[in-house]
Design a protein around this motif. Structure first.
Motif, PDB file in Angstrom:
ATOM      1  N   LEU A 165       0.887  -1.239  -0.045  1.00 10.54           N
ATOM      2  CA  LEU A 165       0.037  -0.050   0.134  1.00 10.54           C
ATOM      3  C   LEU A 165       0.685   1.329  -0.068  1.00 10.54           C
ATOM      4  O   LEU A 165       0.594   2.356  -0.605  1.00 10.54           O
ATOM      5  CB  LEU A 165      -0.971   0.202   1.068  1.00 10.54           C
ATOM      6  N   CYS A 166       1.998   1.080   0.482  1.00 11.32           N
ATOM      7  CA  CYS A 166       2.874   2.441   0.524  1.00 11.32           C
ATOM      8  C   CYS A 166       3.628   2.629  -0.866  1.00 11.32           C
ATOM      9  O   CYS A 166       3.623   3.484  -1.376  1.00 11.32           O
ATOM     10  CB  CYS A 166       4.154   2.263   1.505  1.00 11.32           C
ATOM     11  N   ASP A 167       3.791   1.417  -1.642  1.00  8.89           N
ATOM     12  CA  ASP A 167       4.225   1.505  -2.921  1.00  8.89           C
ATOM     13  C   ASP A 167       3.569   1.936  -4.028  1.00  8.89           C
ATOM     14  O   ASP A 167       3.575   2.582  -4.790  1.00  8.89           O
ATOM     15  CB  ASP A 167       4.760  -0.076  -3.164  1.00  8.89           C
ATOM     16  N   ALA A 168       2.055   1.645  -3.539  1.00  7.67           N
ATOM     17  CA  ALA A 168       0.830   2.147  -4.244  1.00  7.67           C
ATOM     18  C   ALA A 168       0.361   3.624  -3.846  1.00  7.67           C
ATOM     19  O   ALA A 168      -0.340   4.013  -4.487  1.00  7.67           O
ATOM     20  CB  ALA A 168      -0.346   1.269  -4.354  1.00  7.67           C
ATOM     21  N   ASP A 169       1.423   4.390  -3.117  1.00  5.67           N
ATOM     22  CA  ASP A 169       1.091   5.649  -2.663  1.00  5.67           C
ATOM     23  C   ASP A 169      -0.283   5.826  -2.135  1.00  5.67           C
ATOM     24  O   ASP A 169      -0.976   6.867  -2.270  1.00  5.67           O
ATOM     25  CB  ASP A 169       1.155   6.560  -3.939  1.00  5.67           C
ATOM     26  N   ILE A 170      -0.931   4.772  -1.552  1.00  2.00           N
ATOM     27  CA  ILE A 170      -2.146   4.936  -0.710  1.00  2.00           C
ATOM     28  C   ILE A 170      -1.931   5.373   0.761  1.00  2.00           C
ATOM     29  O   ILE A 170      -2.794   6.089   1.366  1.00  2.00           O
ATOM     30  CB  ILE A 170      -2.735   3.671  -0.936  1.00  2.00           C
TER      31      ILE A 170
END
Length: 301
Positions: free
Chosen positions: A53-58
């Motif tokens: 979720l961090c990698d997806a900028d969420i």
């Protein structure tokens, strides 16, 4: 898809749902330890899900906190509902659906081979599931790879109900100890809104109640963090929530009463009214006892 991958994707979906349900003024989600407890999953799985979720900028990590950067979209969720996540999950879902739709009835016999063919699982997977499920005492093995649905009697029903009352009352007291910022209270508020929505249109949506019933009782029981409670919950779900051997007569009326009992319980839980919650659960379990004894084989309370 491996079981590990399935659990990670399921955890990601659960966290995304949590973010979706946040109030507009909330930008912080629970830390890894709280997520581990509320989702009943390992910390390793939670960490992998959070990193995704961090990698997806969420979300982003900010020290011990996780800050929401944006609301999830439909594309952020993984489609795992009908995926071949694990064969054991697949056969369990398939088997319970056969019972729910009345395709397997009390006293019916079926073979491991026929169940394997119709479910798309191997006979080994089917056999392992049936052996595990037979510990519930609701199916029994007969010769030549065949099985039989067992008709349980009044003693079985009463023992099940009595133990359910002990387990859930203990679980309720544990749940009420959770801090007000715990994720469980968001889950319960969401569930209350769903109850109120369906309760306002019961004639058209009453068949959605069993899933809500299962979800509420699961939330209550999982608060004990007890592996034996989890095993017991599977039996309750099978007997009560999948309508095993139930007479469908009067189903709308029963579900309407139960929905209102749920709403009363949820309101008391969310407001942390301990005495009110205990009384609400007692009333609901008494109704469930009366219903089960009346409907299962026409037993009378």
């Amino acid at each position: 898809m491996s079981k590990k991958t399935y659990l990670i994707k399921k955890t990601i979906n659960s966290i995304l749902k949590l973010i979706d349900d946040l109030d507009d003024d909330q930008v912080i989600i629970p830390n890894d330890i709280e997520l581990t407890k509320s989702l009943n999953i390992s910390r390793t799985t939670v960490r992998v899900a959070v990193e995704h979720l961090c990698d997806a900028d969420i979300i982003k990590r900010d020290g011990p906190h996780k800050v929401v950067l944006r609301q999830p979209t439909a594309q952020d969720y993984f489609d795992i509902e009908n995926s071949n996540s694990t064969k054991d999950v697949q056969i369990e879902k398939y088997f319970l659906n056969l019972i729910h739709t009345g395709k397997i009835l009390p006293g019916d016999r079926f073979s491991e081979l026929s169940l394997a063919k119709s479910s798309g699982c191997t006979t080994i997977t089917v056999r392992e599931f049936l052996i595990k499920f037979s510990n519930n005492g609701l199916i029994e093995k007969i010769p030549r790879g065949r099985w039989k649905m067992v008709k349980f009697d009044e003693d079985f029903a009463r023992e099940l109900i009595s133990f359910r009352q002990m387990v859930e009352m203990r679980a309720l007291t544990e749940l009420l100890k959770f801090p007000k910022e715990h994720i469980v209270w968001q889950e319960l508020r969401r569930l209350l809104a769903k109850h109120e929505e369906i309760g306002a249109d019961m004639e058209n949506r009453y068949l959605e109640f069993p899933d809500m019933d299962r979800e509420l009782h699961y939330i209550i029981q999982k608060s004990t963090k007890n592996r034996f409670t989890s095993q017991f919950f599977d039996i309750v779900s099978f007997v009560c929530h999948y309508h095993y051997q139930w007479d469908k007569t009067g189903e709308l009326e029963r579900f309407t009463v139960a929905v209102h009992e749920h709403i009363d319980l949820l309101n008391n839980l969310i407001t942390h009214n301990t005495a009110g919650a205990i009384m609400s659960l007692e009333k609901h379990l008494d109704s469930a006892e009366e219903t089960l004894l009346r409907c299962v084989h026409g037993l009378e309370n």
